[in-house]
Design an enzyme around this catalytic site. Structure first.
Site, mmCIF file in Angstrom:
data_model
loop_
_atom_site.group_PDB
_atom_site.id
_atom_site.type_symbol
_atom_site.label_atom_id
_atom_site.label_comp_id
_atom_site.label_asym_id
_atom_site.label_seq_id
_atom_site.Cartn_x
_atom_site.Cartn_y
_atom_site.Cartn_z
ATOM 1 N N HIS A 1 21.634 102.523 84.186
ATOM 2 C CA HIS A 1 20.408 103.141 84.690
ATOM 3 C C HIS A 1 19.939 102.463 85.972
ATOM 4 O O HIS A 1 20.410 101.374 86.338
ATOM 5 C CB HIS A 1 19.302 103.080 83.635
ATOM 6 C CG HIS A 1 18.914 101.687 83.233
ATOM 7 N ND1 HIS A 1 18.064 100.899 83.974
ATOM 8 C CD2 HIS A 1 19.257 100.939 82.147
ATOM 9 C CE1 HIS A 1 17.887 99.744 83.371
ATOM 10 N NE2 HIS A 1 18.617 99.730 82.253
ATOM 11 N N CYS B 1 21.913 96.160 79.409
ATOM 12 C CA CYS B 1 22.272 97.379 80.123
ATOM 13 C C CYS B 1 22.938 97.048 81.447
ATOM 14 O O CYS B 1 22.952 95.909 81.889
ATOM 15 C CB CYS B 1 21.037 98.248 80.355
ATOM 16 S SG CYS B 1 20.433 99.058 78.867
#
Length: 405
Positions: A334, A352
């Site tokens: 992201h 992440c």
């Protein structure tokens, strides 16, 4: 940041259930008929197999009594031969069967489904040349318990080269071999592939099918689920009869090098770009190994409480952009503008793979469901049931996961 996943889209759990695929911005937190025969005589299962005038005889014949699902359907042309037979039910579908020599008898090979009404339509010819016709119906006993499978990918979709066929069952499967025998995957061009059983993260029985190597782009894949009437053990019967077709898109592969802090993205073997990224910091390392894109969402909220992170490491970020989900445990690719300056320099996330907003938007436009993202030089290889970690199991071990040996 490693987040709680969005629920994977539920794909058509059929039979009596129907769940619809959803995509939302969420917190990562029959009539029975007497047979018509050319002689006008009545045909029933109580007549002798060869006695009486030419007729088509259906067994089971009593439309009022419920039939055991363990019974076979037999269609017999007394004093003649059959030309066509169809035994079908709106839910389970059409039964398969075999013919005797001379086509005087048709016997079902597909198990009957519980709680279903079947219609029989049969045609043939008497030995004297006159037409024989028969329509009939019967219903089966309702099962005390039934099971269905939630399957991926969905019918008619185009997916990436790493997408397995995955089925998660809503009831425990005790006789895995009986169920697996009724599942079949075919591909054009043909591939070597195998089924393997596992427990999903929610504890349910799950079976995945994958090729030995990634699918080739353009491959047409068909899943056949002939589970109607299958006893999964303990009298728990299947109700599904489904054919699911999907195709394989371009080979979009991405490799994240944790040491170099880069992601290299390729399409059909040609490198498109190498992006600067920041992966998980010490104690929150990004999973090592190959993960498969599960979903794409333009914007989500990420709250560390949903994955059990509190205290000094806690965070609650709204409007996180260009989110590609890799695992149900919460691994995403992201945009992470708050980490500007770290991309390509420092691994500073909670698991992440973060990048600039521009790069994240570009990557979002390149990948689709089923595309592989492989992380190298990290720790703790992603589990096989954490999304589609299937590719982290060597081929010999994968095949041993089959219930058929």
């Amino acid at each position: 940041m490693r987040q709680r996943p969005m629920a994977r889209p539920v794909r058509r759990i059929v039979g009596p259930l129907a769940l619809v695929a959803s995509a939302a911005l969420v917190l990562a937190a029959c009539t029975s008929g007497g047979g018509k025969v050319d002689s006008g005589s009545k045909a029933s299962g109580s007549e002798g197999k060869n006695a009486g005038p030419p007729a088509i005889v259906v067994e089971p014949a009593d439309a009022n009594a419920k039939v055991s699902v363990g019974r076979k359907v037999t269609i017999r042309a007394r004093g003649g031969s059959l030309s066509s037979v169809e035994v079908s039910s709106p839910g389970p579908g059409v039964l398969s069967g075999t013919w005797s020599k001379g086509k005087s008898v048709w016997t079902s090979t597909t198990p009957l489904a519980p709680g279903a009404t079947y219609t029989v339509t049969a045609n043939g010819k008497a030995s004297g040349g006159s037409a024989l016709n028969k329509t009939a119906s019967f219903s089966t006993e309702a099962a005390k318990s039934t099971f269905v499978g939630e399957y991926y990918p969905d019918k008619g979709t185009k997916v990436g080269v790493a997408m397995p066929v995955s089925i998660t069952f809503n009831k425990p499967i005790s006789d895995k071999a009986a169920v697996e025998r009724k599942l079949k995957v075919t591909a054009s061009p043909a591939v070597e592939g195998a089924w393997s059983w596992m427990k999903d993260r929610n504890g349910k029985d799950r079976i995945d099918y994958r090729p030995q190597k990634y699918w080739k782009s353009g491959t047409a894949v068909t899943l056949r689920m002939d589970l109607a009437g299958v006893d999964a053990g303990g009298g728990v019967y299947g109700t599904q009869q489904r054919v699911v077709n999907f195709t394989i898109g371009d080979a979009v592969t991405s490799t994240v090098d944790v040491n170099r802090k880069t992601m290299t993205v390729a399409r059909n073997g040609r490198t498109l770009r190498t992006l600067k990224v920041s992966s998980g910091k010490k104690g929150f390392e990004t999973w090592n190994g190959t993960m498969v894109v599960l979903s794409k969402v333009p914007t989500i909220r990420m709250n560390s409480r949903t994955v059990g992170i509190f205290g000094a490491e806690a965070y609650n970020l709204g409007s996180v952009k260009w989110d590609i989900q890799l695992t149900p445990s919460g691994t995403y690719v992201h945009a992470a503008p708050w980490n500007a300056g770290k991309f390509g320099v420092v691994n500073g996330s909670h698991g992440c793979i973060g990048m600039s907003t521009g790069d994240a938007k570009w990557f979002f436009g390149q990948v689709n469901l089923g595309d592989p993202v492989t992380v190298v030089h990290s720790v703790d290889t992603v589990a096989v049931n954490n999304g589609y970690g299937d590719w982290n199991v060597d081929w010999a071990t994968w095949k041993k996961g089959s219930a058929l040996g």
